[in-house]
Scaffold this motif. Sequence first.
Motif, PDB file in Angstrom:
ATOM      1  N   HIS A 478       0.809  -1.218   0.000  1.00  0.00           N
ATOM      2  CA  HIS A 478       0.000   0.000   0.000  1.00  0.00           C
ATOM      3  C   HIS A 478       0.840   1.264   0.000  1.00  0.00           C
ATOM      4  O   HIS A 478       0.416   2.310  -0.504  1.00  0.00           O
ATOM      5  CB  HIS A 478      -0.968   0.005   1.196  1.00  0.00           C
ATOM      6  CG  HIS A 478      -0.327   0.272   2.520  1.00  0.00           C
ATOM      7  ND1 HIS A 478       0.293  -0.708   3.271  1.00  0.00           N
ATOM      8  CD2 HIS A 478      -0.204   1.418   3.244  1.00  0.00           C
ATOM      9  CE1 HIS A 478       0.758  -0.186   4.387  1.00  0.00           C
ATOM     10  NE2 HIS A 478       0.472   1.099   4.401  1.00  0.00           N
ATOM     11  N   ARG A 479       2.078   1.173   0.512  1.00  0.00           N
ATOM     12  CA  ARG A 479       2.948   2.361   0.498  1.00  0.00           C
ATOM     13  C   ARG A 479       3.402   2.685  -0.920  1.00  0.00           C
ATOM     14  O   ARG A 479       3.522   3.865  -1.294  1.00  0.00           O
ATOM     15  CB  ARG A 479       4.150   2.126   1.414  1.00  0.00           C
ATOM     16  CG  ARG A 479       3.774   1.924   2.880  1.00  0.00           C
ATOM     17  CD  ARG A 479       4.904   1.267   3.657  1.00  0.00           C
ATOM     18  NE  ARG A 479       5.211  -0.058   3.135  1.00  0.00           N
ATOM     19  CZ  ARG A 479       6.144  -0.871   3.642  1.00  0.00           C
ATOM     20  NH1 ARG A 479       6.861  -0.469   4.689  1.00  0.00           N
ATOM     21  NH2 ARG A 479       6.361  -2.057   3.116  1.00  0.00           N
ATOM     22  N   VAL A 480       3.632   1.646  -1.723  1.00  0.00           N
ATOM     23  CA  VAL A 480       3.997   1.862  -3.117  1.00  0.00           C
ATOM     24  C   VAL A 480       2.824   2.467  -3.882  1.00  0.00           C
ATOM     25  O   VAL A 480       2.989   3.390  -4.690  1.00  0.00           O
ATOM     26  CB  VAL A 480       4.460   0.540  -3.766  1.00  0.00           C
ATOM     27  CG1 VAL A 480       4.718   0.725  -5.254  1.00  0.00           C
ATOM     28  CG2 VAL A 480       5.715   0.005  -3.068  1.00  0.00           C
ATOM     29  N   VAL A 481       1.621   1.954  -3.626  1.00  0.00           N
ATOM     30  CA  VAL A 481       0.427   2.482  -4.286  1.00  0.00           C
ATOM     31  C   VAL A 481       0.195   3.940  -3.899  1.00  0.00           C
ATOM     32  O   VAL A 481      -0.093   4.786  -4.756  1.00  0.00           O
ATOM     33  CB  VAL A 481      -0.802   1.617  -3.933  1.00  0.00           C
ATOM     34  CG1 VAL A 481      -2.092   2.279  -4.418  1.00  0.00           C
ATOM     35  CG2 VAL A 481      -0.657   0.224  -4.536  1.00  0.00           C
ATOM     36  N   GLU A 482       0.308   4.255  -2.621  1.00  0.00           N
ATOM     37  CA  GLU A 482       0.128   5.643  -2.176  1.00  0.00           C
ATOM     38  C   GLU A 482       1.145   6.564  -2.834  1.00  0.00           C
ATOM     39  O   GLU A 482       0.806   7.678  -3.265  1.00  0.00           O
ATOM     40  CB  GLU A 482       0.256   5.720  -0.657  1.00  0.00           C
ATOM     41  CG  GLU A 482      -0.897   5.074   0.099  1.00  0.00           C
ATOM     42  CD  GLU A 482      -0.645   4.972   1.592  1.00  0.00           C
ATOM     43  OE1 GLU A 482      -1.585   4.663   2.336  1.00  0.00           O
ATOM     44  OE2 GLU A 482       0.512   5.198   2.018  1.00  0.00           O
ATOM     45  N   PHE A 483       2.380   6.108  -2.925  1.00  0.00           N
ATOM     46  CA  PHE A 483       3.432   6.898  -3.562  1.00  0.00           C
ATOM     47  C   PHE A 483       3.110   7.141  -5.029  1.00  0.00           C
ATOM     48  O   PHE A 483       3.155   8.284  -5.520  1.00  0.00           O
ATOM     49  CB  PHE A 483       4.768   6.169  -3.419  1.00  0.00           C
ATOM     50  CG  PHE A 483       5.890   6.764  -4.215  1.00  0.00           C
ATOM     51  CD1 PHE A 483       6.531   7.918  -3.793  1.00  0.00           C
ATOM     52  CD2 PHE A 483       6.299   6.168  -5.397  1.00  0.00           C
ATOM     53  CE1 PHE A 483       7.568   8.476  -4.540  1.00  0.00           C
ATOM     54  CE2 PHE A 483       7.335   6.703  -6.146  1.00  0.00           C
ATOM     55  CZ  PHE A 483       7.967   7.867  -5.717  1.00  0.00           C
ATOM     56  N   GLY A 484       2.768   6.081  -5.757  1.00  0.00           N
ATOM     57  CA  GLY A 484       2.479   6.221  -7.178  1.00  0.00           C
ATOM     58  C   GLY A 484       1.284   7.122  -7.436  1.00  0.00           C
ATOM     59  O   GLY A 484       1.308   7.962  -8.344  1.00  0.00           O
ATOM     60  N   LEU A 485       0.243   6.969  -6.633  1.00  0.00           N
ATOM     61  CA  LEU A 485      -0.957   7.783  -6.820  1.00  0.00           C
ATOM     62  C   LEU A 485      -0.679   9.254  -6.555  1.00  0.00           C
ATOM     63  O   LEU A 485      -1.252  10.139  -7.196  1.00  0.00           O
ATOM     64  CB  LEU A 485      -2.067   7.276  -5.895  1.00  0.00           C
ATOM     65  CG  LEU A 485      -3.450   7.902  -6.034  1.00  0.00           C
ATOM     66  CD1 LEU A 485      -4.006   7.712  -7.444  1.00  0.00           C
ATOM     67  CD2 LEU A 485      -4.404   7.312  -5.001  1.00  0.00           C
ATOM     68  N   SER A 486       0.220   9.541  -5.609  1.00  0.00           N
ATOM     69  CA  SER A 486       0.487  10.926  -5.213  1.00  0.00           C
ATOM     70  C   SER A 486       1.353  11.687  -6.211  1.00  0.00           C
ATOM     71  O   SER A 486       1.411  12.912  -6.178  1.00  0.00           O
ATOM     72  CB  SER A 486       1.186  10.946  -3.843  1.00  0.00           C
ATOM     73  OG  SER A 486       2.552  10.538  -3.954  1.00  0.00           O
ATOM     74  N   LEU A 487       2.026  10.992  -7.117  1.00  0.00           N
ATOM     75  CA  LEU A 487       2.975  11.644  -8.016  1.00  0.00           C
ATOM     76  C   LEU A 487       2.284  12.615  -8.966  1.00  0.00           C
ATOM     77  O   LEU A 487       1.164  12.374  -9.410  1.00  0.00           O
ATOM     78  CB  LEU A 487       3.718  10.595  -8.844  1.00  0.00           C
ATOM     79  CG  LEU A 487       4.703   9.687  -8.113  1.00  0.00           C
ATOM     80  CD1 LEU A 487       5.189   8.590  -9.047  1.00  0.00           C
ATOM     81  CD2 LEU A 487       5.877  10.481  -7.553  1.00  0.00           C
ATOM     82  N   PRO A 488       2.959  13.698  -9.330  1.00  0.00           N
ATOM     83  CA  PRO A 488       2.402  14.583 -10.359  1.00  0.00           C
ATOM     84  C   PRO A 488       2.337  13.869 -11.704  1.00  0.00           C
ATOM     85  O   PRO A 488       3.132  12.962 -11.987  1.00  0.00           O
ATOM     86  CB  PRO A 488       3.391  15.751 -10.390  1.00  0.00           C
ATOM     87  CG  PRO A 488       4.651  15.230  -9.788  1.00  0.00           C
ATOM     88  CD  PRO A 488       4.249  14.186  -8.796  1.00  0.00           C
ATOM     89  N   ASP A 489       1.393  14.282 -12.524  1.00  0.00           N
ATOM     90  CA  ASP A 489       1.159  13.596 -13.803  1.00  0.00           C
ATOM     91  C   ASP A 489       2.416  13.518 -14.665  1.00  0.00           C
ATOM     92  O   ASP A 489       2.639  12.522 -15.365  1.00  0.00           O
ATOM     93  CB  ASP A 489       0.061  14.327 -14.582  1.00  0.00           C
ATOM     94  CG  ASP A 489      -1.313  14.167 -13.953  1.00  0.00           C
ATOM     95  OD1 ASP A 489      -1.431  13.445 -12.939  1.00  0.00           O
ATOM     96  OD2 ASP A 489      -2.267  14.772 -14.472  1.00  0.00           O
ATOM     97  N   GLN A 490       3.260  14.559 -14.633  1.00  0.00           N
ATOM     98  CA  GLN A 490       4.427  14.582 -15.515  1.00  0.00           C
ATOM     99  C   GLN A 490       5.484  13.545 -15.124  1.00  0.00           C
ATOM    100  O   GLN A 490       6.384  13.253 -15.909  1.00  0.00           O
ATOM    101  CB  GLN A 490       5.059  15.976 -15.570  1.00  0.00           C
ATOM    102  CG  GLN A 490       5.595  16.486 -14.249  1.00  0.00           C
ATOM    103  CD  GLN A 490       4.570  17.303 -13.494  1.00  0.00           C
ATOM    104  OE1 GLN A 490       3.360  17.102 -13.654  1.00  0.00           O
ATOM    105  NE2 GLN A 490       5.041  18.255 -12.691  1.00  0.00           N
TER     106      GLN A 490
END
Length: 605
Positions: A478-490
């Motif tokens: 879930h930490r990887v998912v949270e990180f990926g989701l939080s990233l800016p689109d670029q």
Amino acid sequence: MCGIAGVLMRAGRYPDPEQLRVMAAALAHRGPDDRGAYCGGTVGLAQTRLAIIGLATGHQPMVAVEDKLALAANGEVYNYLELNEELRAAGRVLRTDSDSETILHAYAVHGLGCLTRLRGMYAFALHDARSGQLILARDRLGIKPLFYVKLPDRIAFASEIKALLPCLPGRPEVEPGALRRFLQNQFAGGEETVLHGIRRVLPGEALVLQPDLSIERHRYWSALAVAPRTIGVAQAREELDRLMDTAMQEHMRSEVPFGLFLSGGVDSAVLAAQLHAHGAGRIRSFSVGYRGTTMADELDEAARVAAHFGFDHQPLELTLDQVFARIPHTVWAADELMRDYASLPTSILAQAAGDELKVVFSGEGGDEAFAGYRRYHPRPLERWFKTLRHPGSGGFRTRGQWSRHWSQRLFGPRLGAAPGLDRAPFLAAWAATPAAWSAMQRRQYTDLVTALPDNLLVKTDRMLMAFGVEGRVPFLDHRVVEFGLSLPDQLKVRGHRGKWLLRHWAEPLLPPGHLERPKRGFHVPVGDWLTGDLVGRLGERLAANRGIREWFKPAALPALVAARQAGRGGERELFGLMQFAIWHRIFIEEPGLIPAPDEDPLEWV
């Protein structure tokens, strides 16, 4: 990894040990190593065990006599070593080497607050005899399944629907709206399943069942809490490096050997690199391709990755007959109606791996976490047009799997009149997202709470567990998912290619040129199989099937068959009808019937 089942009876009634035995027997494939049962007051628990951690001491259900707690658990708590240190410091005495015991002690110390401390994939039932409560909990992303049904005198639960069928007072009934969502969306998601009254415990949720059979819901995790971040490439790379390092260290905890499914794509190649870097050694890897078909496969790319990291690689080159002989068994294994063609080769891979292994790593979740799918970044004109025609989800998940022409001609009266919008799960997910999120984040989230748990992870869990194999999916930490989701689109998409950060970070770790290949996906040559005379014979079988006659209009089948034979579509419609016909026989007409891994699908229609 295991199967769990059980009941909470109304006051004055007590669980039937024989019924617990029957429920457990339906889950024997999930746990071939051991079996156990527990009866305490109005609660009965059963478990079938696949022993991976705490091999000699992990018998379940586990009972903590001093705390009046009992537990049946499925899955893995990956951070059990760290939690056990904290628990011992708090005065707890752990008596086994099993990660499941950690759940018992964490609950004794923290109550429901223990859920936020667990990292892993799990579904469990915990009986608190002091309060009389039974707690049903499921991991954050829904990697492990858990179902329940509320009846007048009890609540029954199980890892798979098939174990609940013996508890039903009569013949199982189809839920019309869920059936239509399966046909249109490829799966029927959310709480409601395609069987009336049988419901899912949602990902990131715990249900607290009270002695009077009332149910209290406790949401302990949601991706909606993720805040968008402004972060540069260098910092993002460093954070991803730390996250993947920690996730891999925890996911590699096992007392039995493990292997890897290699598709030839980015995600499984990244896992290969990570396993190699963390000292996995010459592990077994498996890949699949096809003979006698026009569809390209990734056997060569997978073999190249395996050779690069020194794995003991086994490619499986399948004929069309081998692939499609899996249809009846995969329908039985999935429990739920779910049309993911990739279930067929996944089942064959699972059987091959299960001949020698209990644990296999797989790359599910990388696309959802890091925006790998093209549907997350459509062209502006495409997005505008779809939003205009189908408002409510930003142009995302707008089109049904069946053509309007065939749904109008084939849906029976009850199916056509089923209440609710077919797109309702997607509309609800989109509407729940914060205003600060980008359209790309909303698309990721919508998949994370619909297609991921109710389609992709059904395939991963059920196809593997049908052969006693545990699938580990580090990208869904879930930490990887949270990180990926939080990233800016670029940092997710550049040059109209997804997973930009993951590719940028992984490039030095992979064989030269591997990331230059276009995304191909895990495709299955359904079109090459569903042709000619076979289509005609399928149409004849469908017309005589009880489930088809009850829910559809058989008179329209000859036109569908003719359209398919002439190359004018109909593939998804025919395949969906075939799946439903087989499913109806196994789960409605003859519960308990189990197809062999290789059968003629037409004989099961």
